[in-house]
Design a protein around this motif. Structure first.
Motif, PDB file in Angstrom:
ATOM      1  N   VAL A   1       0.891  -1.153   0.000  1.00  7.78           N
ATOM      2  CA  VAL A   1       0.000   0.000   0.000  1.00  7.78           C
ATOM      3  C   VAL A   1       0.934   1.208   0.000  1.00  7.78           C
ATOM      4  O   VAL A   1       1.530   1.532   1.026  1.00  7.78           O
ATOM      5  CB  VAL A   1      -0.930   0.012   1.227  1.00  7.78           C
ATOM      6  CG1 VAL A   1      -1.847   1.229   1.193  1.00  7.78           C
ATOM      7  CG2 VAL A   1      -1.731  -1.275   1.310  1.00  7.78           C
TER       8      VAL A   1
ATOM      9  N   HIS B   1       4.990  -3.755  -7.547  1.00  6.97           N
ATOM     10  CA  HIS B   1       3.694  -3.150  -7.218  1.00  6.97           C
ATOM     11  C   HIS B   1       3.849  -1.673  -6.833  1.00  6.97           C
ATOM     12  O   HIS B   1       3.005  -0.848  -7.198  1.00  6.97           O
ATOM     13  CB  HIS B   1       3.004  -3.904  -6.087  1.00  6.97           C
ATOM     14  CG  HIS B   1       2.465  -5.235  -6.492  1.00  6.97           C
ATOM     15  ND1 HIS B   1       1.808  -5.463  -7.687  1.00  6.97           N
ATOM     16  CD2 HIS B   1       2.473  -6.426  -5.843  1.00  6.97           C
ATOM     17  CE1 HIS B   1       1.445  -6.724  -7.753  1.00  6.97           C
ATOM     18  NE2 HIS B   1       1.834  -7.331  -6.648  1.00  6.97           N
TER      19      HIS B   1
ATOM     20  N   GLN C   1       1.876   1.281  -8.728  1.00  6.03           N
ATOM     21  CA  GLN C   1       1.041   2.225  -7.991  1.00  6.03           C
ATOM     22  C   GLN C   1       1.485   3.662  -8.234  1.00  6.03           C
ATOM     23  O   GLN C   1       0.652   4.546  -8.454  1.00  6.03           O
ATOM     24  CB  GLN C   1       1.080   1.900  -6.493  1.00  6.03           C
ATOM     25  CG  GLN C   1       0.393   0.596  -6.169  1.00  6.03           C
ATOM     26  CD  GLN C   1       0.588   0.158  -4.734  1.00  6.03           C
ATOM     27  OE1 GLN C   1       0.947   0.944  -3.862  1.00  6.03           O
ATOM     28  NE2 GLN C   1       0.349  -1.123  -4.475  1.00  6.03           N
TER      29      GLN C   1
ATOM     30  N   ILE D   1      -4.247   6.016  -6.316  1.00  2.98           N
ATOM     31  CA  ILE D   1      -5.688   5.719  -6.226  1.00  2.98           C
ATOM     32  C   ILE D   1      -6.221   5.027  -7.486  1.00  2.98           C
ATOM     33  O   ILE D   1      -6.928   4.010  -7.367  1.00  2.98           O
ATOM     34  CB  ILE D   1      -6.506   6.990  -5.898  1.00  2.98           C
ATOM     35  CG1 ILE D   1      -6.062   7.585  -4.554  1.00  2.98           C
ATOM     36  CG2 ILE D   1      -8.006   6.707  -5.914  1.00  2.98           C
ATOM     37  CD1 ILE D   1      -6.213   6.665  -3.357  1.00  2.98           C
TER      38      ILE D   1
ATOM     39  N   TYR E   1      -5.596   1.264  -7.424  1.00  4.47           N
ATOM     40  CA  TYR E   1      -6.501   0.444  -6.609  1.00  4.47           C
ATOM     41  C   TYR E   1      -7.866   0.262  -7.274  1.00  4.47           C
ATOM     42  O   TYR E   1      -8.466  -0.811  -7.174  1.00  4.47           O
ATOM     43  CB  TYR E   1      -6.649   1.032  -5.203  1.00  4.47           C
ATOM     44  CG  TYR E   1      -5.346   0.992  -4.446  1.00  4.47           C
ATOM     45  CD1 TYR E   1      -4.787  -0.219  -4.053  1.00  4.47           C
ATOM     46  CD2 TYR E   1      -4.651   2.153  -4.162  1.00  4.47           C
ATOM     47  CE1 TYR E   1      -3.579  -0.276  -3.383  1.00  4.47           C
ATOM     48  CE2 TYR E   1      -3.441   2.116  -3.494  1.00  4.47           C
ATOM     49  CZ  TYR E   1      -2.907   0.908  -3.112  1.00  4.47           C
ATOM     50  OH  TYR E   1      -1.713   0.853  -2.463  1.00  4.47           O
TER      51      TYR E   1
ATOM     52  N   TYR F   1      -7.176  -2.239 -10.055  1.00  2.00           N
ATOM     53  CA  TYR F   1      -6.880  -3.537  -9.451  1.00  2.00           C
ATOM     54  C   TYR F   1      -8.168  -4.221  -9.001  1.00  2.00           C
ATOM     55  O   TYR F   1      -8.423  -5.379  -9.332  1.00  2.00           O
ATOM     56  CB  TYR F   1      -5.927  -3.341  -8.268  1.00  2.00           C
ATOM     57  CG  TYR F   1      -5.339  -4.605  -7.702  1.00  2.00           C
ATOM     58  CD1 TYR F   1      -4.034  -4.983  -8.001  1.00  2.00           C
ATOM     59  CD2 TYR F   1      -6.072  -5.432  -6.847  1.00  2.00           C
ATOM     60  CE1 TYR F   1      -3.486  -6.138  -7.473  1.00  2.00           C
ATOM     61  CE2 TYR F   1      -5.537  -6.589  -6.325  1.00  2.00           C
ATOM     62  CZ  TYR F   1      -4.239  -6.940  -6.639  1.00  2.00           C
ATOM     63  OH  TYR F   1      -3.701  -8.094  -6.122  1.00  2.00           O
ATOM     64  N   LEU F   2      -8.974  -3.490  -8.239  1.00  2.00           N
ATOM     65  CA  LEU F   2     -10.231  -4.059  -7.743  1.00  2.00           C
ATOM     66  C   LEU F   2     -11.190  -4.392  -8.881  1.00  2.00           C
ATOM     67  O   LEU F   2     -11.796  -5.467  -8.902  1.00  2.00           O
ATOM     68  CB  LEU F   2     -10.902  -3.092  -6.758  1.00  2.00           C
ATOM     69  CG  LEU F   2     -12.235  -3.570  -6.176  1.00  2.00           C
ATOM     70  CD1 LEU F   2     -12.054  -4.863  -5.394  1.00  2.00           C
ATOM     71  CD2 LEU F   2     -12.833  -2.476  -5.296  1.00  2.00           C
TER      72      LEU F   2
END
Length: 109
Positions: free
Chosen positions: A18, A42, A46, A52, A55, A58-59
């Motif tokens: 993260v 990663h 990112q 943001i 993510y 990715y989701l």
């Protein structure tokens, strides 16, 4: 920055990234060069997507793969970001020559 916390890493995983942190579930994993390289890939993904949007993509891709495969692990392993990281995690020089937005080359449906 690497942080050791078995409570922040989902069960069944060794680590999670993260931005700008890499969370590992065991102290000894800090010495696993392959895993650290995987997580650094990663971090790069990112960063180049300004965090943001990474993510969100990715989701979104995970959910599409989950519907497609109906299997959590297969969905996870086939996310383009994961595919790029797994294919290149053993190449410790990969990030030195990695093209911008290279995860796109790992997309397929």
């Amino acid at each position: 920055m690497i942080i050791i916390s078995k409570h922040l890493v989902p069960r069944g995983y060794l680590g999670i990234t993260v931005f700008p942190f890499v969370f590992l579930n065991s102290k000894w994993l800090k010495h696993n060069k392959t895993l650290i390289n995987h997580e650094k890939i990663h971090l790069k993904q990112q960063l180049e997507l300004l965090v943001i949007p990474f993510y969100i993509l990715y989701l979104g891709e995970f959910l599409i793969k989950l519907v497609t495969y109906r299997n959590w692990n297969m969905a996870y392993r086939n996310i383009s970001f994961e595919r790029e990281a797994y294919v290149n995690e053993k190449d410790l020089d990969y990030l030195k020559s990695r093209p911008f937005l290279n995860f796109i080359n790992y997309m397929y449906y």
